[in-house]
Write a protein that holds these residues in place. Structure first.
Motif, PDB file in Angstrom:
ATOM      1  N   GLY A  32       4.467   1.717  -5.894  1.00  0.00           N
ATOM      2  CA  GLY A  32       3.392   0.904  -6.431  1.00  0.00           C
ATOM      3  C   GLY A  32       3.374   0.760  -7.936  1.00  0.00           C
ATOM      4  N   THR A  34       3.971  -0.687 -11.505  1.00  0.00           N
ATOM      5  CA  THR A  34       4.203  -2.030 -12.016  1.00  0.00           C
ATOM      6  C   THR A  34       4.611  -1.943 -13.474  1.00  0.00           C
ATOM      7  N   VAL A  36       5.660  -4.235 -16.856  1.00  0.00           N
ATOM      8  CA  VAL A  36       5.875  -5.499 -17.537  1.00  0.00           C
ATOM      9  C   VAL A  36       7.178  -5.377 -18.314  1.00  0.00           C
ATOM     10  N   SER A 127      12.184  -1.472 -17.712  1.00  0.00           N
ATOM     11  CA  SER A 127      12.370  -2.831 -17.235  1.00  0.00           C
ATOM     12  C   SER A 127      13.166  -3.649 -18.244  1.00  0.00           C
ATOM     13  N   THR A 137       8.058 -12.315 -11.178  1.00  0.00           N
ATOM     14  CA  THR A 137       7.785 -10.967 -10.682  1.00  0.00           C
ATOM     15  C   THR A 137       8.801 -10.622  -9.604  1.00  0.00           C
ATOM     16  N   ASP A 139       9.831  -7.307  -6.722  1.00  0.00           N
ATOM     17  CA  ASP A 139       9.693  -5.978  -6.131  1.00  0.00           C
ATOM     18  C   ASP A 139      11.079  -5.388  -5.903  1.00  0.00           C
ATOM     19  N   THR A 170       9.002   1.859  -3.900  1.00  0.00           N
ATOM     20  CA  THR A 170       8.974   0.461  -4.316  1.00  0.00           C
ATOM     21  C   THR A 170       8.229   0.331  -5.631  1.00  0.00           C
ATOM     22  N   PHE A 171       8.788  -0.454  -6.544  1.00  0.00           N
ATOM     23  CA  PHE A 171       8.100  -0.735  -7.803  1.00  0.00           C
ATOM     24  C   PHE A 171       8.304  -2.206  -8.153  1.00  0.00           C
ATOM     25  N   THR A 172       7.485  -2.707  -9.060  1.00  0.00           N
ATOM     26  CA  THR A 172       7.471  -4.126  -9.403  1.00  0.00           C
ATOM     27  C   THR A 172       7.742  -4.327 -10.883  1.00  0.00           C
ATOM     28  N   VAL A 173       8.603  -5.293 -11.175  1.00  0.00           N
ATOM     29  CA  VAL A 173       8.840  -5.720 -12.556  1.00  0.00           C
ATOM     30  C   VAL A 173       8.290  -7.134 -12.679  1.00  0.00           C
ATOM     31  N   LYS A 174       7.462  -7.388 -13.699  1.00  0.00           N
ATOM     32  CA  LYS A 174       6.838  -8.700 -13.860  1.00  0.00           C
ATOM     33  C   LYS A 174       6.825  -9.099 -15.327  1.00  0.00           C
TER      34      LYS A 174
END
Length: 221
Positions: A32, A34, A36, A127, A137, A139, A170-174
């Motif tokens: 989870g 996130t 930037v 990131s 974005t 995942d 899981t991780f998110t790059v946005k």
């Protein structure tokens, strides 16, 4: 002639003893996170225990479901004392299965796990400074795969673990949100005062105001 003694592994206090590794997924950090652009965060960790002997851990393999170098620029593995940071590039990423499995190895860790002791190895990613065209974005799924941790015991033997793939993270790059600017007077902002000027030529370099500008939510120009 007898069998020659194994070459001692640096830092090992249990020479000649054979050991084994037990590797499990750490509960934190959980999925989870996130990030930037151009930001670093911990995205996963494993608990590594040495039994039977000290073990010097030399590498950790990570598997991603996408080409990691498009979204992250660095990976750091640390036990809290010893850290190893590596740039993530297309040259040091292995394509295992086109479009779904990409392996990245963090080597030369040199993290010593004493006999019957457990250490947590935390993975921190940085990131990228920009995402592929058309992407705002993304995942990423990271897996600590079977035999991803490798080390050497007191007998000079190679030990690997875990025996099967562990849970994923899981991780998110946005790209980030719209930037907001915070403006405040600086400590060096001059007070109201009289300025002596010339009546026939320009008077230059008179400081009128000094202020701080802070961008939040995203970068700003």
């Amino acid at each position: 002639p007898g069998t020659p003694a194994p070459t001692p592994t640096p830092g090992i206090s249990t020479p000649g003893m054979e050991g084994s590794l037990i590797v499990t997924i750490a509960s934190t950090p959980a999925s989870g996170a996130t990030l930037v652009l151009d930001q670093s965060k911990a995205v996963g960790a494993v608990e590594v225990k040495a039994t039977g002997s000290d073990i010097l851990v030399s590498r950790l393999d990570l598997q991603f479901d996408v080409r990691p170098y498009l979204y992250i620029s660095e990976v750091t593995v640390s036990d809290g004392t010893t850290s190893r940071t590596m740039a993530v590039t297309s040259a040091n990423t292995t394509e295992v299965t086109v479009g779904s499995k990409y392996s990245f190895r963090v080597d030369a860790l040199n993290i010593l796990i004493p006999k019957d002791t457990k250490k947590t190895l935390t993975v921190t990613v940085k990131s990228a400074t920009g995402l592929p065209a058309g992407t705002t974005t993304k995942d990423l799924i990271m897996t600590f795969i079977q035999n991803s941790v490798r080390g050497t015991d007191g007998a000079g033997l190679t030990q690997t673990a875990p025996t099967a793939d562990l849970s994923t993270r899981t991780f998110t790059v946005k790209e980030g949100d719209t930037a907001s600017l915070e403006i405040s007077a600086a400590a060096t902002n001059p007070k109201a005062r009289a300025i002596i000027v010339q009546d026939t030529t320009e008077t230059a370099d008179v400081t009128l105001a000094v202020f701080n500008v802070k961008a939040t939510g995203n970068s700003a120009i």
